[in-house]
Design a protein around this motif. Sequence first.
Motif, PDB file in Angstrom:
ATOM      1  N   PRO A 124      47.994  38.391  45.373  1.00 11.32           N
ATOM      2  CA  PRO A 124      47.551  39.750  45.270  1.00 11.32           C
ATOM      3  C   PRO A 124      46.641  39.860  44.002  1.00 11.32           C
ATOM      4  O   PRO A 124      45.673  40.516  44.080  1.00 11.32           O
ATOM      5  N   ALA A 125      46.586  38.801  42.964  1.00 13.88           N
ATOM      6  CA  ALA A 125      45.767  38.809  42.044  1.00 13.88           C
ATOM      7  C   ALA A 125      44.337  38.332  42.434  1.00 13.88           C
ATOM      8  O   ALA A 125      43.165  38.629  41.621  1.00 13.88           O
ATOM      9  N   ILE A 126      44.207  37.274  43.451  1.00 13.25           N
ATOM     10  CA  ILE A 126      42.811  36.655  43.636  1.00 13.25           C
ATOM     11  C   ILE A 126      42.324  37.342  45.044  1.00 13.25           C
ATOM     12  O   ILE A 126      40.874  37.107  45.189  1.00 13.25           O
ATOM     13  N   LEU A 411      46.557  44.962  41.221  1.00 11.70           N
ATOM     14  CA  LEU A 411      45.358  45.170  40.457  1.00 11.70           C
ATOM     15  C   LEU A 411      45.649  46.344  39.281  1.00 11.70           C
ATOM     16  O   LEU A 411      45.362  45.874  38.129  1.00 11.70           O
ATOM     17  N   LEU A 412      46.463  47.244  39.662  1.00 14.46           N
ATOM     18  CA  LEU A 412      46.799  48.293  38.387  1.00 14.46           C
ATOM     19  C   LEU A 412      47.592  47.670  37.448  1.00 14.46           C
ATOM     20  O   LEU A 412      47.463  47.978  36.387  1.00 14.46           O
ATOM     21  N   ARG A 413      48.445  46.647  37.982  1.00  6.27           N
ATOM     22  CA  ARG A 413      49.462  46.167  36.935  1.00  6.27           C
ATOM     23  C   ARG A 413      48.648  45.149  35.991  1.00  6.27           C
ATOM     24  O   ARG A 413      49.322  45.239  34.746  1.00  6.27           O
ATOM     25  N   TYR A 455      39.055  55.050  37.431  1.00  7.54           N
ATOM     26  CA  TYR A 455      38.383  54.076  38.247  1.00  7.54           C
ATOM     27  C   TYR A 455      38.929  52.669  37.683  1.00  7.54           C
ATOM     28  O   TYR A 455      39.055  52.476  36.569  1.00  7.54           O
ATOM     29  N   ALA A 456      39.383  51.802  38.720  1.00  2.00           N
ATOM     30  CA  ALA A 456      39.632  50.381  38.641  1.00  2.00           C
ATOM     31  C   ALA A 456      38.761  49.652  39.374  1.00  2.00           C
ATOM     32  O   ALA A 456      38.761  50.215  40.713  1.00  2.00           O
ATOM     33  N   VAL A 457      38.202  48.549  38.830  1.00  2.38           N
ATOM     34  CA  VAL A 457      37.117  47.865  39.648  1.00  2.38           C
ATOM     35  C   VAL A 457      37.916  46.819  40.693  1.00  2.38           C
ATOM     36  O   VAL A 457      38.616  45.902  40.093  1.00  2.38           O
TER      37      VAL A 457
END
Length: 551
Positions: A124-126, A411-413, A455-457
Amino acid sequence: MGTPRNPDLLRYVASHLLAVVAEWAVFIVVLVYVFDRGGARATGFASAAMLVPYVLFAPYAGALAERKRPDRVRLGGMAAQTIGYGFAAVAALNDAPAPLVVGGCMLGIGAVATIRPAGAVLLPAIVRSSRELSLANMRVGICDSVAVLAGPLFATALLAIDGPNLALGGIVLLVASATAVASPRAITDLPAAHHVVDQKGGGSIRHLMTSVQALRQRPGAAGVLGVAGGQYVLVGALDIIMVVTAGAHLDLGESGAGLLSTLVGSGALIAAIGSPMLLNRRRLAPCLLIALLAIIGATIAFGLTLNLAAALILLPILGLSRSALDVLSRMLLQRSAPPNQLAAVFAVLELCSGAGMVIGSVFAQILIGFSGVKAAMIGLGVLFSGIVVAAWRSLRVADDGADVPVVAMSLLRRIPAFSPLPPLALESLARGALEVAVSPGTVVVQQGDHGDRFYAVTEGSFDVTMSGVHIRNLGRGASFGEVALLADVPRTATVTATHPGSLLAIERGPFLIAVTGHDSSRQAAWGAIRTLQFDVDVDLKVIDPAITSDE
């Protein structure tokens, strides 16, 4: 315009393929080595012994993937495989006693337990979207299916050329290659999820059991885990059944076990080709049921016939069904479990898979010892009938609730303000986030405007300017917009897209509830704000009362 390729994902898939091909090949090679020196009984003992470190280490693998950076844990696991298989290869080259060869492989196979739990956290991170996560899991499933064919083929070819010595050397090269390409290049800020793991000695099993309890709260997830692990009973049983059948019943010679395993692998290849059709399926439980029923029919039918003609037809069906079961159950688990539990869930799966292979090996040995291979195959059919009865309701329930926003949560983590949030709070925030596509030149926020979103990219590149002066560039994992929301001031900067990309947008209300409702999140958010460069007209002491004149 199509989505550009993700090089980190390509590296991940390539390294996984090489590692699992080696994993399938090593069992065949070592069991042939042992069978030649000790017969069926020694082969059975070796099959179970090689899995013992795998089972023992699996409870620690998930905690390790959460305590340390998952990319490094995965890389270390592959390096340990290389060392273990290398020792076995050197021992076989010197015609060493079977226990030495088995011992080296025990180390290598034990290290396999780290690969999937660490990968479950890393993926999930990549990836860059939920669809890319589903696509990645489908590709990993294809690799697993292809390996069921490629591993035995690789082993069979090398066994036919020069026996186990050459085959083990080839396996070492495969795992060494996997290690060389395993580490993602673009991930430089991937955090370890240390805040959910007990750092004290002995905490890994306790953490694992806690995660199992949490998993049970997910509707139907325990049943999916049971099916995913249960299919490894078939794998463990077939390892020894193929060796004994080839050597004692069909008279296929030294490479016969590899040939029969290749038939199983040919079905797995068909499953791999058909896997893309599953990518967009909303309901996976009916497909899982079909795969289970096919396994029941094929095992019983082969047990009743046990000849080469039946093997040519039924073993590919077994391979297809088992691989489909593997892909489908992993997809459903990935959809069902939140990111903070992914490593633990897949560590439990590794534990179940290792235990399942040991159970399958012992189960097959007992039935072969008392009544022969026919009884072992029919017994497998009866066992899977019980799995269908026990798990069908859970599969349906899991199918109904498999909608956890895994990619958004991952992503948010990574954002300091959200990393301290409890899992349910983070999941709630992710569910409410909106995906916003942007094109080059789009002004996302304008300095001086009222702020209504954070916003998160997720993808792309964004320039930050203050009063026309370029301040920084933002990429995946970065965020902006928190100052206006937390301090209730106009936007302090302008953010413009420089490349095609996408954002996760969180409305003002949910953002403030999440951040201000948890003291550690609030402090992390203000801490991040204090590191920013503001226009000279912005008074930081007004924005954040915690800032003193000394700062």
